[in-house]
Design an enzyme around this catalytic site. Sequence first.
Site, PDB file in Angstrom:
ATOM      1  N   ARG A 135     -10.092  33.698  75.729  1.00 23.88           N
ATOM      2  CA  ARG A 135      -9.289  32.755  76.775  1.00 23.88           C
ATOM      3  C   ARG A 135      -9.743  33.426  78.131  1.00 23.88           C
ATOM      4  NH1 ARG A 135      -2.883  31.783  76.330  1.00 23.88           N
ATOM      5  NH2 ARG A 135      -2.932  33.442  77.838  1.00 23.88           N
ATOM      6  N   HIS A 167      -5.012  40.577  76.405  1.00 21.57           N
ATOM      7  CA  HIS A 167      -3.974  39.836  75.698  1.00 21.57           C
ATOM      8  C   HIS A 167      -4.414  39.513  74.078  1.00 21.57           C
ATOM      9  CE1 HIS A 167      -0.386  37.118  76.101  1.00 21.57           C
ATOM     10  NE2 HIS A 167      -1.182  35.874  75.856  1.00 21.57           N
ATOM     11  N   ARG A 223       4.259  42.971  79.138  1.00 21.54           N
ATOM     12  CA  ARG A 223       4.461  41.537  79.677  1.00 21.54           C
ATOM     13  C   ARG A 223       5.606  40.951  78.770  1.00 21.54           C
ATOM     14  NH1 ARG A 223      -1.097  42.183  79.477  1.00 21.54           N
ATOM     15  NH2 ARG A 223      -1.115  40.269  78.029  1.00 21.54           N
ATOM     16  N   TYR A 266      15.427   1.372  70.199  1.00 22.94           N
ATOM     17  CA  TYR A 266      14.099   0.792  70.029  1.00 22.94           C
ATOM     18  C   TYR A 266      13.453   0.615  68.654  1.00 22.94           C
ATOM     19  CZ  TYR A 266      13.455   1.187  75.366  1.00 22.94           C
ATOM     20  OH  TYR A 266      13.494   1.118  76.546  1.00 22.94           O
ATOM     21  N   CYS A 313      14.961   7.467  73.471  1.00 20.95           N
ATOM     22  CA  CYS A 313      14.455   6.808  74.532  1.00 20.95           C
ATOM     23  C   CYS A 313      14.237   7.885  75.685  1.00 20.95           C
ATOM     24  CB  CYS A 313      15.489   5.807  75.028  1.00 20.95           C
ATOM     25  SG  CYS A 313      15.992   4.855  73.723  1.00 20.95           S
ATOM     26  N   MET A 314      13.385   7.435  76.794  1.00 24.84           N
ATOM     27  CA  MET A 314      13.146   8.213  77.995  1.00 24.84           C
ATOM     28  C   MET A 314      14.279   8.819  78.614  1.00 24.84           C
ATOM     29  SD  MET A 314      10.931   7.197  81.496  1.00 24.84           S
ATOM     30  CE  MET A 314       9.661   6.435  80.518  1.00 24.84           C
TER      31      MET A 314
HETATM   32  C1  LIG Z   1       2.800  34.067  79.084  1.00 28.14           C
HETATM   33  C2  LIG Z   1       2.211  35.391  79.173  1.00 28.14           C
HETATM   34  C3  LIG Z   1       2.855  36.513  78.384  1.00 28.14           C
HETATM   35  C4  LIG Z   1       4.141  36.301  77.983  1.00 28.14           C
HETATM   36  O1  LIG Z   1       4.103  36.190  76.486  1.00 28.14           O
HETATM   37  P1  LIG Z   1       5.498  35.971  75.704  1.00 28.14           P
HETATM   38  O2  LIG Z   1       5.275  35.750  74.210  1.00 28.14           O
HETATM   39  O3  LIG Z   1       6.421  34.970  76.498  1.00 28.14           O
HETATM   40  O4  LIG Z   1       6.185  37.483  75.778  1.00 28.14           O
HETATM   41  C5  LIG Z   1       2.231  37.836  78.648  1.00 28.14           C
HETATM   42  N1  LIG Z   1       0.959  37.612  78.805  1.00 28.14           N
HETATM   43  C6  LIG Z   1       0.318  36.492  79.405  1.00 28.14           C
HETATM   44  C7  LIG Z   1      -1.166  36.994  79.928  1.00 28.14           C
HETATM   45  C8  LIG Z   1       0.904  35.533  79.178  1.00 28.14           C
HETATM   46  O5  LIG Z   1       0.324  34.358  79.807  1.00 28.14           O
END
Ligand SMILES: *Cc1c(COP(=O)(O)O)cnc(C)c1O
Length: 372
Positions: A135, A167, A223, A266, A313-314
Amino acid sequence: MVMDSHAQALVDLDAISGNVAALRELVAPSAVMAVVKAGGYGHGAVPAARAAIRGGAGWLGVVHVAEALELRAAGIDSPLLCLMAIGSDAHSAAIEAGVDLTAGSVDMVRRLAAAAADAGRPARVHLKADTGLSRGGATAADWPSVVDAGLAAQAAGRLNVVGLWSHFASADEPGSPSVAQQLAAFGEALAIAEKAGVTPEVRHIANTAGALLVPEARYDLVRIGGGIYGLSTLPGGPPPWLRPAMTLRARLAMVKRVPAGTGVSYGHRYVTTAQTTLGLLPVGYADGVPRAAAGLPLLFARGRRWPIAGTVCMDQLVIDFGDEPVAVGDEVVLFGPGDGGEPTAQEWADTLGTISYEIVTGIGSRVPRSYP
Ligand SMILES: *Cc1c(COP(=O)(O)O)cnc(C)c1O
Protein backbone atom coordinates in the site's frame (compact mmCIF):
# COMPACT_ATOMS: atom_id res chain seq x y z
CA MET A 1 -30.47 11.31 29.13
CA VAL A 2 -30.83 13.17 25.84
CA MET A 3 -33.41 11.46 23.63
CA ASP A 4 -34.42 14.28 21.35
CA SER A 5 -33.03 13.01 18.05
CA HIS A 6 -34.19 10.16 15.82
CA ALA A 7 -31.29 8.00 16.97
CA GLN A 8 -28.34 8.29 19.29
CA ALA A 9 -24.80 6.97 19.25
CA LEU A 10 -23.80 7.00 22.91
CA VAL A 11 -20.05 6.95 23.42
CA ASP A 12 -18.61 5.77 26.72
CA LEU A 13 -15.48 7.89 27.02
CA ASP A 14 -14.45 6.10 30.22
CA ALA A 15 -14.37 2.89 28.20
CA ILE A 16 -11.96 4.55 25.74
CA SER A 17 -9.73 5.80 28.58
CA GLY A 18 -9.85 2.41 30.24
CA ASN A 19 -9.03 0.56 27.03
CA VAL A 20 -6.03 2.80 26.42
CA ALA A 21 -4.82 2.33 29.99
CA ALA A 22 -5.11 -1.46 29.71
CA LEU A 23 -3.35 -1.51 26.34
CA ARG A 24 -0.63 0.76 27.62
CA GLU A 25 0.02 -1.60 30.50
CA LEU A 26 0.15 -4.54 28.09
CA VAL A 27 2.64 -2.97 25.69
CA ALA A 28 4.82 -1.03 28.17
CA PRO A 29 7.51 0.21 27.81
CA SER A 30 6.25 0.90 24.28
CA ALA A 31 4.06 3.99 23.98
CA VAL A 32 0.51 4.03 22.62
CA MET A 33 -0.60 6.09 19.64
CA ALA A 34 -4.40 6.37 19.70
CA VAL A 35 -5.61 6.37 16.10
CA VAL A 36 -8.57 8.74 15.84
CA LYS A 37 -8.91 8.90 12.06
CA ALA A 38 -12.33 8.90 10.41
CA GLY A 39 -13.90 10.85 13.24
CA GLY A 40 -12.42 8.57 15.87
CA TYR A 41 -13.82 5.49 14.05
CA GLY A 42 -17.21 7.20 14.21
CA HIS A 43 -16.98 7.96 17.94
CA GLY A 44 -16.01 11.64 17.53
CA ALA A 45 -12.35 12.49 16.93
CA VAL A 46 -11.89 15.22 19.53
CA PRO A 47 -13.70 13.54 22.45
CA ALA A 48 -12.04 10.20 21.61
CA ALA A 49 -8.62 11.87 21.45
CA ARG A 50 -9.12 13.57 24.82
CA ALA A 51 -10.33 10.32 26.40
CA ALA A 52 -7.35 8.45 24.97
CA ILE A 53 -4.93 11.04 26.33
CA ARG A 54 -6.58 10.69 29.74
CA GLY A 55 -5.95 6.95 29.48
CA GLY A 56 -2.27 7.53 28.80
CA ALA A 57 -1.93 7.74 25.02
CA GLY A 58 1.30 9.61 24.33
CA TRP A 59 0.59 9.99 20.63
CA LEU A 60 -2.37 10.48 18.32
CA GLY A 61 -2.72 9.29 14.74
CA VAL A 62 -4.98 10.44 11.93
CA VAL A 63 -4.88 9.94 8.18
CA HIS A 64 -5.35 13.36 6.62
CA VAL A 65 -3.89 16.77 7.41
CA ALA A 66 -7.41 18.20 7.78
CA GLU A 67 -8.11 15.68 10.55
CA ALA A 68 -4.90 16.68 12.31
CA LEU A 69 -5.71 20.37 12.09
CA GLU A 70 -9.14 19.73 13.61
CA LEU A 71 -7.45 18.25 16.68
CA ARG A 72 -5.00 21.13 16.91
CA ALA A 73 -7.87 23.64 16.57
CA ALA A 74 -9.51 21.94 19.55
CA GLY A 75 -6.39 22.68 21.58
CA ILE A 76 -4.95 19.16 21.57
CA ASP A 77 -1.17 19.45 21.48
CA SER A 78 -0.04 15.81 21.77
CA PRO A 79 2.44 14.39 19.30
CA LEU A 80 0.30 13.71 16.24
CA LEU A 81 1.08 11.82 13.04
CA CYS A 82 -0.68 11.89 9.68
CA LEU A 83 -0.55 8.30 8.50
CA MET A 84 -1.07 8.96 4.80
CA ALA A 85 0.99 11.08 2.48
CA ILE A 86 -1.02 12.88 -0.17
CA GLY A 87 0.69 15.41 -2.40
CA SER A 88 -2.21 17.87 -2.33
CA ASP A 89 -2.51 18.01 1.47
CA ALA A 90 -1.83 21.31 3.26
CA HIS A 91 1.58 20.21 4.47
CA SER A 92 2.90 23.63 5.41
CA ALA A 93 -0.15 24.23 7.64
CA ALA A 94 0.51 20.86 9.26
CA ILE A 95 4.17 21.71 9.83
CA GLU A 96 3.22 25.07 11.35
CA ALA A 97 0.82 23.23 13.66
CA GLY A 98 3.55 20.82 14.78
CA VAL A 99 1.97 17.81 13.06
CA ASP A 100 4.24 14.94 12.05
CA LEU A 101 4.04 13.81 8.43
CA THR A 102 4.81 10.67 6.49
CA ALA A 103 6.96 10.12 3.43
CA GLY A 104 7.35 6.89 1.51
CA SER A 105 8.94 8.27 -1.63
CA VAL A 106 11.70 10.64 -2.67
CA ASP A 107 9.05 12.86 -4.24
CA MET A 108 7.15 13.15 -0.95
CA VAL A 109 10.35 13.91 0.98
CA ARG A 110 11.00 16.79 -1.44
CA ARG A 111 7.42 18.05 -1.15
CA LEU A 112 7.65 18.05 2.62
CA ALA A 113 11.01 19.85 2.49
CA ALA A 114 9.46 22.51 0.25
CA ALA A 115 6.44 22.82 2.55
CA ALA A 116 8.81 23.24 5.49
CA ALA A 117 10.53 26.10 3.67
CA ASP A 118 7.10 27.75 3.28
CA ALA A 119 6.27 27.12 6.92
CA GLY A 120 9.58 28.52 8.08
CA ARG A 121 10.36 25.60 10.32
CA PRO A 122 11.58 22.04 9.79
CA ALA A 123 9.05 19.26 9.23
CA ARG A 124 8.95 16.26 11.56
CA VAL A 125 8.89 13.29 9.21
CA HIS A 126 8.35 9.55 9.63
CA LEU A 127 9.77 7.56 6.71
CA LYS A 128 7.53 4.67 5.76
CA ALA A 129 8.78 1.34 4.48
CA ASP A 130 6.54 -1.00 2.51
CA THR A 131 7.45 -4.34 4.10
CA GLY A 132 4.76 -6.35 2.32
CA LEU A 133 1.37 -4.69 2.49
CA SER A 134 1.94 -3.10 -0.93
CA ARG A 135 0.00 0.00 0.00
CA GLY A 136 1.88 3.18 1.04
CA GLY A 137 5.59 3.23 1.80
CA ALA A 138 8.82 2.65 -0.07
CA THR A 139 9.63 -0.76 -1.47
CA ALA A 140 12.87 -2.39 -0.39
CA ALA A 141 14.37 -1.30 -3.70
CA ASP A 142 13.44 2.37 -3.16
CA TRP A 143 14.07 2.54 0.59
CA PRO A 144 17.78 3.51 0.49
CA SER A 145 17.07 6.46 -1.81
CA VAL A 146 14.15 7.62 0.39
CA VAL A 147 16.43 7.44 3.43
CA ASP A 148 19.14 9.38 1.59
CA ALA A 149 16.65 12.03 0.49
CA GLY A 150 15.40 12.35 4.07
CA LEU A 151 18.93 12.74 5.42
CA ALA A 152 19.83 15.27 2.72
CA ALA A 153 16.76 17.37 3.59
CA GLN A 154 17.63 17.00 7.25
CA ALA A 155 21.18 18.23 6.61
CA ALA A 156 19.68 21.20 4.77
CA GLY A 157 17.63 22.04 7.86
CA ARG A 158 14.30 21.34 6.14
CA LEU A 159 13.16 18.36 8.14
CA ASN A 160 13.99 15.97 10.91
CA VAL A 161 13.54 12.27 10.36
CA VAL A 162 11.89 11.43 13.68
CA GLY A 163 10.23 8.12 12.84
CA LEU A 164 10.66 4.93 10.84
CA TRP A 165 7.60 2.83 10.32
CA SER A 166 5.61 0.24 8.41
CA HIS A 167 2.25 -1.52 8.53
CA PHE A 168 1.19 -5.19 8.63
CA ALA A 169 -1.01 -6.95 6.08
CA SER A 170 -2.21 -9.83 8.27
CA ALA A 171 -1.41 -9.20 11.91
CA ASP A 172 -4.95 -10.36 12.72
CA GLU A 173 -4.34 -13.81 11.22
CA PRO A 174 -2.51 -15.76 13.92
CA GLY A 175 0.17 -17.90 12.30
CA SER A 176 0.29 -15.96 9.05
CA PRO A 177 3.86 -16.29 7.74
CA SER A 178 3.60 -12.75 6.41
CA VAL A 179 3.97 -11.36 9.93
CA ALA A 180 7.45 -12.80 10.43
CA GLN A 181 8.39 -11.85 6.87
CA GLN A 182 7.31 -8.27 7.42
CA LEU A 183 9.11 -8.08 10.77
CA ALA A 184 12.30 -9.28 9.10
CA ALA A 185 11.87 -6.76 6.28
CA PHE A 186 11.22 -3.99 8.80
CA GLY A 187 14.37 -4.97 10.72
CA GLU A 188 16.36 -4.66 7.48
CA ALA A 189 14.81 -1.29 6.66
CA LEU A 190 15.66 -0.02 10.15
CA ALA A 191 19.24 -1.27 9.85
CA ILE A 192 19.69 0.47 6.50
CA ALA A 193 18.30 3.75 7.82
CA GLU A 194 20.24 3.67 11.06
CA LYS A 195 23.47 2.75 9.27
CA ALA A 196 22.92 5.72 6.96
CA GLY A 197 22.68 7.96 10.02
CA VAL A 198 18.99 8.18 10.93
CA THR A 199 18.41 8.39 14.70
CA PRO A 200 14.64 7.92 15.03
CA GLU A 201 12.66 8.92 18.10
CA VAL A 202 10.20 6.15 17.35
CA ARG A 203 10.03 2.96 15.28
CA HIS A 204 6.56 1.52 14.82
CA ILE A 205 4.79 -1.21 12.86
CA ALA A 206 1.99 -2.68 15.03
CA ASN A 207 -1.73 -1.89 14.83
CA THR A 208 -4.24 -3.28 17.35
CA ALA A 209 -3.85 -6.88 16.22
CA GLY A 210 -0.07 -6.63 16.02
CA ALA A 211 0.15 -5.02 19.46
CA LEU A 212 -2.04 -7.75 20.98
CA LEU A 213 -0.60 -10.81 19.25
CA VAL A 214 2.99 -10.01 18.27
CA PRO A 215 5.01 -8.70 21.24
CA GLU A 216 8.19 -8.34 19.18
CA ALA A 217 6.32 -5.97 16.87
CA ARG A 218 5.72 -3.36 19.55
CA TYR A 219 9.03 -1.48 19.14
CA ASP A 220 8.80 2.05 20.60
CA LEU A 221 5.18 2.75 19.74
CA VAL A 222 2.04 0.84 18.81
CA ARG A 223 -0.67 2.44 16.69
CA ILE A 224 -3.98 1.41 18.19
CA GLY A 225 -7.23 2.24 16.44
CA GLY A 226 -9.93 -0.35 16.98
CA GLY A 227 -8.61 -1.44 20.36
CA ILE A 228 -9.16 1.94 21.97
CA TYR A 229 -12.85 1.73 21.01
CA GLY A 230 -13.08 -1.85 22.30
CA LEU A 231 -12.99 -3.35 18.82
CA SER A 232 -10.60 -5.50 16.82
CA THR A 233 -10.33 -7.37 13.55
CA LEU A 234 -9.22 -10.58 15.29
CA PRO A 235 -11.18 -13.73 14.61
CA GLY A 236 -13.59 -14.04 17.53
CA GLY A 237 -13.43 -10.34 18.30
CA PRO A 238 -11.46 -8.32 20.83
CA PRO A 239 -10.23 -9.76 24.12
CA PRO A 240 -12.87 -9.41 26.85
CA TRP A 241 -10.83 -6.82 28.74
CA LEU A 242 -11.42 -4.33 25.94
CA ARG A 243 -14.81 -2.66 26.30
CA PRO A 244 -16.83 -1.58 23.25
CA ALA A 245 -17.41 2.15 23.66
CA MET A 246 -20.36 2.80 21.36
CA THR A 247 -24.05 2.04 21.84
CA LEU A 248 -26.42 2.76 18.96
CA ARG A 249 -30.09 3.05 19.78
CA ALA A 250 -33.36 4.59 18.63
CA ARG A 251 -36.94 4.76 19.80
CA LEU A 252 -40.06 3.43 18.09
CA ALA A 253 -41.66 6.25 16.12
CA MET A 254 -44.92 4.44 15.35
CA VAL A 255 -46.70 1.22 16.29
CA LYS A 256 -49.68 -0.37 14.50
CA ARG A 257 -51.71 -3.58 14.35
CA VAL A 258 -51.99 -5.21 10.94
CA PRO A 259 -53.71 -8.39 9.74
CA ALA A 260 -52.10 -11.61 8.51
CA GLY A 261 -50.87 -11.40 4.93
CA THR A 262 -49.66 -7.79 5.17
CA GLY A 263 -46.65 -7.04 2.98
CA VAL A 264 -44.04 -4.96 4.82
CA SER A 265 -41.55 -2.36 3.47
CA TYR A 266 -40.16 -1.95 -0.05
CA GLY A 267 -40.70 -4.97 -2.28
CA HIS A 268 -42.90 -6.67 0.32
CA ARG A 269 -40.01 -8.99 1.07
CA TYR A 270 -41.66 -9.72 4.40
CA VAL A 271 -45.30 -10.72 4.76
CA THR A 272 -46.97 -11.12 8.15
CA THR A 273 -48.23 -14.61 8.97
CA ALA A 274 -50.74 -13.57 11.63
CA GLN A 275 -52.35 -10.47 13.02
CA THR A 276 -49.40 -8.64 14.54
CA THR A 277 -47.89 -5.40 15.81
CA LEU A 278 -45.42 -3.59 13.58
CA GLY A 279 -43.01 -1.04 15.04
CA LEU A 280 -41.34 1.67 12.98
CA LEU A 281 -37.75 2.44 13.92
CA PRO A 282 -36.48 5.73 12.44
CA VAL A 283 -33.03 4.52 11.37
CA GLY A 284 -31.99 3.23 7.97
CA TYR A 285 -29.03 2.72 5.76
CA ALA A 286 -28.29 6.46 5.68
CA ASP A 287 -27.78 6.15 9.42
CA GLY A 288 -25.47 3.18 8.98
CA VAL A 289 -27.82 0.20 9.28
CA PRO A 290 -26.66 -1.95 6.37
CA ARG A 291 -29.37 -2.84 3.87
CA ALA A 292 -28.04 -6.39 4.01
CA ALA A 293 -29.38 -6.67 7.58
CA ALA A 294 -32.95 -7.27 6.34
CA GLY A 295 -34.48 -10.24 8.14
CA LEU A 296 -31.66 -10.63 10.65
CA PRO A 297 -32.31 -10.78 14.42
CA LEU A 298 -30.01 -7.91 15.29
CA LEU A 299 -32.36 -5.60 17.18
CA PHE A 300 -32.76 -5.67 20.94
CA ALA A 301 -35.88 -4.49 22.76
CA ARG A 302 -37.84 -5.59 25.81
CA GLY A 303 -35.04 -7.97 26.82
CA ARG A 304 -34.87 -9.99 23.62
CA ARG A 305 -33.87 -10.02 19.96
CA TRP A 306 -36.16 -9.08 17.09
CA PRO A 307 -35.56 -9.48 13.37
CA ILE A 308 -35.75 -6.61 10.91
CA ALA A 309 -39.01 -7.15 8.98
CA GLY A 310 -38.28 -6.71 5.28
CA THR A 311 -36.16 -4.14 3.51
CA VAL A 312 -34.05 -1.62 5.43
CA CYS A 313 -34.97 1.78 3.94
CA MET A 314 -32.80 4.88 3.80
CA ASP A 315 -34.30 6.40 6.94
CA GLN A 316 -36.30 3.68 8.64
CA LEU A 317 -36.95 0.01 9.17
CA VAL A 318 -39.84 -2.07 10.48
CA ILE A 319 -39.90 -4.66 13.25
CA ASP A 320 -42.58 -7.37 13.65
CA PHE A 321 -43.31 -7.53 17.39
CA GLY A 322 -46.07 -10.14 17.23
CA ASP A 323 -48.33 -9.63 20.23
CA GLU A 324 -45.65 -7.93 22.34
CA PRO A 325 -47.13 -4.83 23.99
CA VAL A 326 -44.76 -2.28 22.49
CA ALA A 327 -45.47 1.44 22.41
CA VAL A 328 -44.23 4.55 20.67
CA GLY A 329 -41.08 5.72 22.40
CA ASP A 330 -39.86 2.27 23.39
CA GLU A 331 -36.12 1.97 23.10
CA VAL A 332 -34.49 -0.38 20.60
CA VAL A 333 -30.75 -1.03 20.86
CA LEU A 334 -28.94 -1.92 17.65
CA PHE A 335 -25.61 -2.62 19.26
CA GLY A 336 -23.71 -1.93 22.44
CA PRO A 337 -21.12 -3.50 24.71
CA GLY A 338 -23.28 -6.62 24.96
CA ASP A 339 -23.85 -6.58 28.73
CA GLY A 340 -27.62 -6.68 28.57
CA GLY A 341 -27.94 -9.23 25.78
CA GLU A 342 -27.85 -6.66 23.00
CA PRO A 343 -25.72 -7.45 19.97
CA THR A 344 -22.23 -5.99 19.68
CA ALA A 345 -20.83 -4.27 16.60
CA GLN A 346 -18.73 -7.44 16.30
CA GLU A 347 -21.90 -9.53 16.06
CA TRP A 348 -23.31 -7.24 13.37
CA ALA A 349 -20.03 -7.61 11.51
CA ASP A 350 -19.87 -11.39 11.86
CA THR A 351 -23.48 -11.71 10.72
CA LEU A 352 -22.95 -9.46 7.71
CA GLY A 353 -19.53 -10.74 6.68
CA THR A 354 -17.56 -7.61 7.48
CA ILE A 355 -15.50 -6.16 10.35
CA SER A 356 -16.77 -4.10 13.28
CA TYR A 357 -14.78 -1.09 12.04
CA GLU A 358 -17.04 -0.86 9.00
CA ILE A 359 -20.13 -0.93 11.23
CA VAL A 360 -19.03 1.89 13.54
CA THR A 361 -17.45 4.11 10.89
CA GLY A 362 -20.62 3.68 8.81
CA ILE A 363 -22.87 5.37 11.38
CA GLY A 364 -24.25 8.36 9.49
CA SER A 365 -23.30 11.93 10.24
CA ARG A 366 -26.90 12.81 11.09
CA VAL A 367 -26.85 10.48 14.09
CA PRO A 368 -25.68 12.67 16.97
CA ARG A 369 -22.89 11.33 19.12
CA SER A 370 -23.43 11.96 22.78
CA TYR A 371 -21.16 11.43 25.75
CA PRO A 372 -23.26 10.57 28.78
C1 LIG B 1 -5.93 2.70 10.81
C2 LIG B 1 -4.50 2.40 11.01
C3 LIG B 1 -4.04 1.84 12.20
C4 LIG B 1 -4.97 1.35 13.29
O1 LIG B 1 -5.38 0.04 12.96
P1 LIG B 1 -6.28 -0.79 13.99
O2 LIG B 1 -6.44 -2.14 13.43
O3 LIG B 1 -7.59 -0.06 14.07
O4 LIG B 1 -5.57 -0.75 15.28
C5 LIG B 1 -2.69 1.69 12.39
N1 LIG B 1 -1.81 2.05 11.41
C6 LIG B 1 -2.22 2.57 10.24
C7 LIG B 1 -1.23 2.91 9.20
C8 LIG B 1 -3.57 2.75 9.99
O5 LIG B 1 -3.97 3.26 8.82
